[in-house]
Design a protein around this motif. Sequence first.
Motif, short mmCIF file in Angstrom:
data_model
loop_
_atom_site.label_atom_id
_atom_site.label_comp_id
_atom_site.label_asym_id
_atom_site.label_seq_id
_atom_site.Cartn_x
_atom_site.Cartn_y
_atom_site.Cartn_z
N GLN A 17 -89.50 41.06 42.47
CA GLN A 17 -89.27 39.63 42.66
C GLN A 17 -89.95 38.79 41.52
O GLN A 17 -89.97 37.53 41.40
CB GLN A 17 -89.77 39.47 44.14
CG GLN A 17 -89.09 40.14 45.06
CD GLN A 17 -87.81 39.71 45.48
OE1 GLN A 17 -87.28 38.58 44.98
NE2 GLN A 17 -86.93 40.42 45.71
N THR A 18 -90.72 39.41 40.77
CA THR A 18 -91.53 38.63 39.77
C THR A 18 -90.70 38.43 38.29
O THR A 18 -91.12 37.88 37.28
CB THR A 18 -92.87 39.08 39.16
OG1 THR A 18 -92.56 40.49 38.66
CG2 THR A 18 -93.72 39.45 40.51
N THR A 19 -89.32 39.23 38.37
CA THR A 19 -88.57 39.01 37.26
C THR A 19 -88.19 37.76 36.79
O THR A 19 -88.55 37.29 35.52
CB THR A 19 -87.25 39.89 37.55
OG1 THR A 19 -87.50 41.32 37.80
CG2 THR A 19 -86.43 40.04 36.21
N ALA A 20 -87.46 36.90 37.67
CA ALA A 20 -87.06 35.62 37.14
C ALA A 20 -88.52 34.82 36.55
O ALA A 20 -88.23 34.28 35.48
CB ALA A 20 -86.69 34.88 38.36
N GLU A 21 -89.58 34.78 37.32
CA GLU A 21 -90.58 33.99 36.93
C GLU A 21 -91.14 34.52 35.29
O GLU A 21 -91.54 34.03 34.64
CB GLU A 21 -91.89 34.39 37.68
CG GLU A 21 -93.23 33.88 37.52
CD GLU A 21 -94.32 33.89 38.40
OE1 GLU A 21 -95.46 33.63 38.08
OE2 GLU A 21 -93.83 34.25 39.61
N ARG A 22 -91.12 35.93 34.97
CA ARG A 22 -91.51 36.45 33.81
C ARG A 22 -90.47 35.82 32.69
O ARG A 22 -90.96 35.67 31.52
CB ARG A 22 -91.79 38.01 33.77
CG ARG A 22 -92.99 38.30 34.72
CD ARG A 22 -93.12 39.72 34.57
NE ARG A 22 -92.17 40.60 35.47
CZ ARG A 22 -91.38 41.50 34.87
NH1 ARG A 22 -91.50 41.75 33.97
NH2 ARG A 22 -90.54 42.09 35.87
N MET A 28 -77.59 27.97 38.00
CA MET A 28 -76.67 29.07 38.27
C MET A 28 -77.21 30.51 38.36
O MET A 28 -76.33 31.39 38.83
CB MET A 28 -75.11 28.87 37.40
CG MET A 28 -74.34 27.92 37.53
SD MET A 28 -73.60 27.76 39.15
CE MET A 28 -72.46 29.10 38.79
N SER A 29 -78.27 30.62 37.66
CA SER A 29 -78.88 31.94 37.40
C SER A 29 -79.82 32.42 38.86
O SER A 29 -79.96 33.49 38.94
CB SER A 29 -79.82 31.95 36.06
OG SER A 29 -78.82 31.71 35.07
N GLU A 30 -79.98 31.64 39.67
CA GLU A 30 -80.97 31.57 40.82
C GLU A 30 -80.49 32.92 41.49
O GLU A 30 -79.50 32.99 42.02
CB GLU A 30 -81.16 30.21 41.54
CG GLU A 30 -81.95 30.63 42.68
CD GLU A 30 -82.24 29.29 43.56
OE1 GLU A 30 -83.21 29.62 44.31
OE2 GLU A 30 -81.94 28.26 43.09
N GLY A 31 -81.46 33.77 41.70
CA GLY A 31 -81.15 35.23 42.49
C GLY A 31 -80.55 36.05 41.56
O GLY A 31 -80.52 37.39 42.29
N GLU A 32 -80.08 35.88 40.38
CA GLU A 32 -79.49 36.87 39.62
C GLU A 32 -80.15 37.36 38.47
O GLU A 32 -79.86 38.45 37.67
CB GLU A 32 -77.97 36.36 39.19
CG GLU A 32 -77.24 36.14 40.35
CD GLU A 32 -76.69 37.44 41.04
OE1 GLU A 32 -76.82 38.53 40.56
OE2 GLU A 32 -76.34 37.38 42.63
N VAL A 33 -81.36 36.85 38.16
CA VAL A 33 -81.93 37.16 36.93
C VAL A 33 -82.51 38.63 37.11
O VAL A 33 -83.36 38.99 37.83
CB VAL A 33 -83.20 36.25 36.69
CG1 VAL A 33 -83.96 36.72 35.35
CG2 VAL A 33 -82.76 34.70 36.45
N ASP A 78 -76.95 47.31 29.89
CA ASP A 78 -76.14 46.44 30.78
C ASP A 78 -76.84 44.98 30.87
O ASP A 78 -78.21 45.28 30.95
CB ASP A 78 -76.10 47.06 32.08
CG ASP A 78 -74.79 47.61 32.69
OD1 ASP A 78 -73.83 47.10 32.14
OD2 ASP A 78 -74.72 48.32 33.74
N PHE A 79 -76.26 44.00 31.03
CA PHE A 79 -76.90 42.85 30.89
C PHE A 79 -76.70 42.16 32.37
O PHE A 79 -75.67 42.33 32.97
CB PHE A 79 -76.32 41.85 29.66
CG PHE A 79 -76.66 42.55 28.50
CD1 PHE A 79 -77.95 42.13 27.88
CD2 PHE A 79 -75.93 43.21 27.83
CE1 PHE A 79 -78.31 42.75 26.64
CE2 PHE A 79 -76.14 43.79 26.53
CZ PHE A 79 -77.45 43.54 25.91
N ASP A 80 -77.58 41.33 32.73
CA ASP A 80 -77.36 40.43 34.33
C ASP A 80 -76.17 39.63 34.05
O ASP A 80 -75.70 39.27 33.00
CB ASP A 80 -78.68 40.12 34.71
CG ASP A 80 -79.22 38.92 33.82
OD1 ASP A 80 -78.36 38.38 32.69
OD2 ASP A 80 -80.10 38.45 34.30
#
Length: 568
Positions: free
Chosen positions: A494-499, A138-143, A123-125
């Motif tokens: 919560q570090t997902t988007a940053e990484r 548009m990706s903010e909060g969903e990564v 599954d992809f985000d």
Amino acid sequence: MNEIFNDSSFSREVIDKIRAEEKDWEANEVAQFLRKQAESKEQFFTLGDFPVKRTYTAADLAETPIEDIGLPGRYPFTRGPYPTMYRSRPWTMRQIAGFGTGEDTNKRFKYLIAQGQTGISTDFDMPTLMGYDSDHPMSEGEVGREGVAVDTLADMEALFEGIDLEKISVSMTINPSAWILLAMYVVLAQERGYDLNKLSGTVQADILKEYMAQKEYIFPVEPSVRIVRDCITYCARNMKRYNPINISGYHISEAGSSPLHEAAFTLASLIVYVEEVLKTGMEVDEFAPRLAFFFVCQADFFEEVAKFRALRRCYAKIMKERFGAKNPESMRLRFHCQTAAASLTKPQYMVNVVRTSMQALAAVLGGCQSLHTNGYDEAFAIPTEDAMRMALRTQQVIAEETNVTQVIDPLGGSYYVETLTADYEKRIFEILAEVESNGGTLKLISDGWFQKHIADFAYETALRKQSGDKPVIGVNRFVDNQDDPEIHTHPYDQTTAERQVARTQRVRRERDAEKHEALLKKLVEVAKDPSENIMPVTVELVANGATMGDIVETLKDVWGTYRETPVY
């Protein structure tokens, strides 16, 4: 008339005798019993609104040609696509997984493989599904929240690190941006020195069901169908074991459709794709053997079994009679199945284990080739490891303990199942004829015809649940006012988007900028020429570090985007 009962034991005289006996039974035993105890309803229906008789007899099959039932592995494949089915090997147990970054999901893959999973499903985000890079506004909060984030080839490398892709089948649930993920998968395989013809699995790719039901689309319909065409032709020539599309009824059902419309609308999409590929000059037997399907298994046990059997029969007839297929492999409908996520409940959530078990058993008895069983906690969030282990164990119990795999199509010959199979086939072809007579699938998508049918049935179902006419245990029947035990859901890191963003930006910095711009110009030229295949240039782009967003945003300038006209 070509009858199934054409020997001396089931002559017309015998059929008439059975009908007369049934009529007498209704007038006497049934009528007498009903005077003492009425039935719970005046009329019974399947979940898909097919009327259900009190009982079925041999007389109900009098009009069913014997060759329409046939034998497993033989046209029209009603009883299964292969002659030995699960006696040779069980279905692929393909638990879907995807969250966070490639590294995060890779750990879940390896866990599930260690637990006995035999195929990978990814599954992809939402940003990946919609073609946005992880650092797009548009990706903010969903990564990485509802699937794994993939922007570049580097993410694909992390996703499948340490997994031999020549030895395990890989499914990717991706739609408007499917061809880009497929290109990344191809480049990854080439980097590792794999033989592309040894790779097995599928990319979902079916875009028409998005316009009908799920609403995850980017481009207008025509270029989107062109992309599907290009995936099919590319794989037919370069990846002989790979399924370039999973034509999907699952999402049509999850959007609220009836099981009948799930089946018929999926075959309507099939017809469009086959016609588009044939326009390229490719023969049907060159690509049809690798077409695959994806269906849901809902709660009505026997209806689902009949639906799958009817779909195989309809598909075989369409491919042979409409498209002239000669190779039996082109007429075998092979499908992945998933239990019904829409049937899962938050109240009394452990009851979901029972629901999923019943649905999984129906999928197996209906002859699926691979299966995902939902986790008991999926009404709350993506499943935890514990929920996925239980879901996988459900499949393993069916495969190893129940002995249902010993006999092929064990419900074949059931008066009820065979009658419902024939009813489904008849109604499916009626709907396909209606689609054609009204201008075809693409026109009716534009008109909102499919969308209206789905919405109407979804609304009717909601009313039935609200009234209690459609039972949902724990919701409108056997409601327990006590609180359910506390459930521990899958946490979001919560570090997902940053990484993820850090890796995407590193790839951009390190790629050959001049070559990147030249390839984007080449992409534009290819996109403007509908006779060209878009896959080769996409493979070049991702190999050179192009992000998904680079490719999608470039093509938006060429093709534009799609906006649906609402249907009320």
